[in-house]
Design a protein around this motif. Structure first.
Motif, PDB file in Angstrom:
ATOM      1  N   SER A 173      49.410  37.359  33.304  1.00 54.67           N
ATOM      2  CA  SER A 173      48.420  38.610  33.929  1.00 54.67           C
ATOM      3  C   SER A 173      48.303  38.299  35.280  1.00 54.67           C
ATOM      4  O   SER A 173      47.503  37.036  35.814  1.00 54.67           O
ATOM      5  N   ASP A 174      48.470  39.164  36.428  1.00 54.94           N
ATOM      6  CA  ASP A 174      48.066  38.944  37.673  1.00 54.94           C
ATOM      7  C   ASP A 174      46.962  39.932  38.188  1.00 54.94           C
ATOM      8  O   ASP A 174      46.627  39.842  39.360  1.00 54.94           O
ATOM      9  N   VAL A 175      46.383  40.245  37.300  1.00 52.80           N
ATOM     10  CA  VAL A 175      45.272  41.301  37.615  1.00 52.80           C
ATOM     11  C   VAL A 175      43.961  40.536  36.807  1.00 52.80           C
ATOM     12  O   VAL A 175      42.852  41.123  37.198  1.00 52.80           O
ATOM     13  N   GLU A 208      52.043  33.744  39.045  1.00 51.86           N
ATOM     14  CA  GLU A 208      53.343  33.966  39.532  1.00 51.86           C
ATOM     15  C   GLU A 208      54.498  33.148  38.967  1.00 51.86           C
ATOM     16  O   GLU A 208      55.382  33.435  38.536  1.00 51.86           O
ATOM     17  N   ARG A 248      54.997  33.904  35.498  1.00 55.12           N
ATOM     18  CA  ARG A 248      55.815  35.412  35.354  1.00 55.12           C
ATOM     19  C   ARG A 248      57.206  35.061  35.642  1.00 55.12           C
ATOM     20  O   ARG A 248      58.107  36.069  35.743  1.00 55.12           O
ATOM     21  N   TRP A 300      45.512  48.211  28.102  1.00 57.98           N
ATOM     22  CA  TRP A 300      44.873  47.017  28.787  1.00 57.98           C
ATOM     23  C   TRP A 300      44.379  45.876  28.075  1.00 57.98           C
ATOM     24  O   TRP A 300      44.290  44.800  28.468  1.00 57.98           O
ATOM     25  N   GLY A 352      45.595  43.459  30.857  1.00 59.30           N
ATOM     26  CA  GLY A 352      45.074  44.116  32.088  1.00 59.30           C
ATOM     27  C   GLY A 352      43.513  44.061  32.089  1.00 59.30           C
ATOM     28  O   GLY A 352      42.913  43.194  31.363  1.00 59.30           O
ATOM     29  N   THR A 386      42.327  48.104  35.659  1.00 62.91           N
ATOM     30  CA  THR A 386      43.457  47.780  36.311  1.00 62.91           C
ATOM     31  C   THR A 386      44.693  47.642  35.218  1.00 62.91           C
ATOM     32  O   THR A 386      44.478  46.386  34.388  1.00 62.91           O
ATOM     33  N   GLN A 415      48.340  46.374  33.438  1.00 64.23           N
ATOM     34  CA  GLN A 415      49.275  45.150  33.837  1.00 64.23           C
ATOM     35  C   GLN A 415      50.276  45.500  34.868  1.00 64.23           C
ATOM     36  O   GLN A 415      50.731  46.790  34.611  1.00 64.23           O
ATOM     37  N   ASN A 416      50.845  44.645  35.447  1.00 71.05           N
ATOM     38  CA  ASN A 416      52.160  44.840  36.473  1.00 71.05           C
ATOM     39  C   ASN A 416      53.024  44.386  35.572  1.00 71.05           C
ATOM     40  O   ASN A 416      53.249  43.132  35.189  1.00 71.05           O
ATOM     41  N   LYS A 425      59.177  46.490  30.052  1.00 71.36           N
ATOM     42  CA  LYS A 425      59.367  47.810  29.971  1.00 71.36           C
ATOM     43  C   LYS A 425      60.520  48.197  28.895  1.00 71.36           C
ATOM     44  O   LYS A 425      60.270  49.307  28.112  1.00 71.36           O
TER      45      LYS A 425
END
Ligand code: BQZ
Ligand code: CA
Length: 666
Positions: free
Chosen positions: A368-370, A383, A386, A548, A556, A560, A562-563, A569
């Protein structure tokens, strides 16, 4: 790409397959035979309960049971039981309280599986044969789809009562959905989107609720409506304590309103907690309002009492093997050999039922980056997690054979690539992309990424440029100390990663680890994964970021999302297909496709896969042959304890602690 940092690493190879330890028969029964809603000509109960009725302390049985109770089969096991007897469990956890809708832990070890009753029941699906291998009824009696497939109407059990005699109704279900699951301030076990984005629930009448889905016929969603996401608590007690209905309440006061000392606790289950002594014992007595009966109309359960000694998980196995407790999931590989040695003795008091390699340990990397990104370090670490090259390198640092053999020598443990298990009805080695151990390749690749030990202390340093430039690569490893195995693995991993110049900083946790996971306060998380990958259809939200609040490895926040990583996807698209796929064979195909992508991208660093066994005292009848330690649920629930019974002449071996009492009635 010739300069690809991972090009020098050993390529994927076939994943090692272990020999199955399962043997013997496995109970099999048709869906409609295992349980059915049916009024019977008459009903019975233990004689001492009738005495309480006669004394005016309890309504008669016909007024306590729903007009149409759930009739449960005993013919597929040893048959009709007798009343009485005790089942002695041991738990290594502790109850936080009884507000399970607000995420309270009630001590695990099968406690929640007694206290929580859910809309549907999934634990016994493993024993269903033939065409219909679907969720069984529990608080929802039956259900039907609308013609367009966007609505599912559920008929709730009618005229059933909580263990305090208060009526159960659609209001309990709506309170769960509206004010717990849908309220982001309540740490519920599931979130609305886990049931498909945009899913809503409506009350039709006191005994009927209706689901509305964005998709047409999301058949697989039904599997998600059981333990532990859709299990209503008693609204008549909890609603007045919820901040929405009580000006003086806070979320904190609501979540913690029901301390474990508050007994008897109110449940719809076969027994309920009547006594709690911290760090010693919990006692459960039969619930006189329980809605199940056997084919002859005997109200279940047969056993009058359940005891939970509060100790350690390891002690659960030790005590059960020794005969001072009655049930254990043999899940701690480091004591397998000793347990099997004891089992050779002629007076060994237990049956041991081996199951599939259903237990796994893995490392999740926080993606998670959020969520919980509070510093430059957090940001850089996420990062790195990921980065698929980094994950690929890290997974090839692990020598899984050595790790397995260090826990228990012999044929038990196999290497695990992460993802779903091979020893399932859908598992196949082809669905696994397995990257083998390659320490030299891993070191070289890490150097190509710019991680070099610039100060000669044995730990690689972050490359120039970033906020952590020049600092050692220190990675926190979160794990629980409640299990010996997790501690042993953590120690081994420190040595293995050190070899590659990566410093794992142990972050041991002796309480419930999930709150830490959910707050995203971790880099890597070592754990046994027991919810997701043996029967993945139960927890689709753990397979990809559907909502989320899941999966734990990539959360998430309520504000916000998740990216997504590129491959996530694809995973989401597969999960969406699974949700609306009615054919189990096609769902299996989709799971294999999912697994290939997720292991190829190292969604987790898989470590080992381990078979487990259930150990249960021979005193008990109706333990279904072949009960798996973990399938659609843990063995405690898969075995249907409400049908267990002890022959009268053996009951004296273990005395009841609270004989002839019922919850709240002495
Ligand atoms: C079995 C199980 C029954 C939870 C828990 C515990 C928690 C997890 C998991 C297992 C214990 C026992 O597992 O180890 O053998 O009795 O309770 O619920 O590991 O920490 O969060 O999912 O079920
Ligand atoms: Ca260094």
């Amino acid at each position: 790409r010739a300069d690809d940092v991972t090009s020098g690493l050993k390529p994927a190879e076939p994943v090692p397959v272990g020999k199955s330890l399962q043997k013997g028969d496995r109970t099999q029964i048709e869906y409609d035979k295992l349980m059915q809603w049916k009024a019977l000509p008459s009903y019975s109960e233990p004689a001492w309960v009738t005495d309480l009725v006669t004394a005016g302390k309890l309504p008669p049985i016909k007024d306590r049971l729903p007009p149409v109770p759930l009739v449960v089969d005993t013919a597929s096991v040893e048959g009709t039981g007798v009343y009485g007897g005790v089942l002695r469990h041991v738990s290594g956890a502790r109850p936080q309280g009884w507000n399970w809708m607000a995420g309270n832990v009630m001590a695990w070890g099968g406690v929640e599986e007694i206290v929580d009753q859910c809309l549907v029941r999934v634990g016994p699906i493993w024993m269903l044969k033939g065409e219909k291998s679907e969720p069984l009824p529990q608080l929802a009696k039956s259900w039907e789809w609308s013609a367009d497939g966007h609505a599912l109407t559920m008929h709730l059990i009618e005229g059933a009562k909580w263990s305090d005699g208060q009526p159960f109704s659609a209001d309990d279900v709506m309170f769960m959905w509206d004010d717990n699951i849908s309220d982001p301030k309540v740490p519920a076990w599931g979130r609305p989107d886990a049931f498909g984005v945009g899913t809503t629930l409506e009350k039709v009448d006191d005994n009927t609720v209706r689901w509305h889905f964005k998709d047409a016929f999301p058949a697989a969603t039904l599997y998600q409506m059981g333990y532990q996401k859709l299990c209503p608590g008693p609204a008549h007690i909890l609603k007045p304590l919820h901040p929405k209905y009580n000006k003086d309440a806070t979320y904190d006061s609501y979540i913690n309103a029901l301390k474990p000392e508050k007994t008897p606790w109110v449940s719809m289950g076969p027994w309920t907690v009547t006594d709690y002594k911290p760090d010693q014992i919990m006692v459960m007595r039969r619930n006189p309002y329980f809605y199940e009966v056997d084919e002859k109309g005997n109200q279940l359960p047969y056993l009058d009492e359940i005891q939970y000694k509060l100790s350690t998980w390891e002690d659960r196995t030790i005590q059960t093997v020794a005969g001072s407790a009655d049930y254990a999931n043999m899940e701690d590989p480091s004591i397998y050999l000793e347990s099997l040695k004891q089992a050779q003795k002629p007076d060994f008091p237990n049956k041991i039922i081996w199951g599939a390699r259903a237990l796994d340990w893995k490392i999740d990397l926080n993606l998670s980056d959020v969520c919980g990104v509070n510093s430059d370090r957090d940001k850089a670490m996420r990062e790195l997690n990921r980065n698929v090259d980094f994950r690929r390198i890290m997974t090839q640092v692990v020598d899984r054979e050595a790790l397995g053999q260090s826990l228990v020598r012999g044929p038990f443990i196999t290497p695990y690539a992460g993802g779903m298990h091979q020893e399932t009805d859908f598992g196949k080695p082809e669905m696994v992309v397995y990257y083998p151990y390659d320490i030299e390749g891993a070191k070289a690749a890490l150097a190509k990424m710019g991680f070099k030990d610039t100060d000669g202390d044995g730990i690689v340093n972050w490359p120039a440029g970033g906020p952590l430039a020049g600092k050692n690569l220190d990675i926190n490893l979160l794990y629980t100390t409640l299990y010996t195995t997790d501690q042993n693995i953590a120690q081994s991993l420190v040595t293995m990663f050190r070899e590659a110049g990566v410093n794992l900083v142990l972050q041991p946790n002796s309480a419930e680890v999930l709150p830490v996971v959910q707050s995203c306060g971790w880099d890597w998380w070592l754990h046994r994964d027991d919810k997701t990958f043996q029967a993945p259809v139960l927890n689709l939200e753990q397979l990809a970021p559907v909502a989320w609040g899941a999966p734990y490895r990539h959360l998430g926040t309520s504000t916000t999302p998740q990216n997504l990583l590129p491959f996530e996807k694809d995973l989401l698209a597969i999960v969406a297909k699974v949700r609306t796929e009615p054919d189990p064979a096609k769902r299996s195909e989709l799971f294999r496709e999912y697994n290939k992508i997720s292991t190829e991208n190292i969604y987790s660093i898989g470590l080992i896969e381990v078979p487990g066994a259930i150990i249960v005292n021979k005193r008990f009848n109706n333990v279904p042959p072949g009960t798996p330690i973990l399938s659609y649920a843990w063995g405690e629930e898969g075995s249907m304890r409400e049908r267990f019974w002890v022959p009268t002449d053996l009951q004296g071996q273990v005395p009841e602690l609270a004989p002839k009492t019922l919850p709240g009635i002495n």
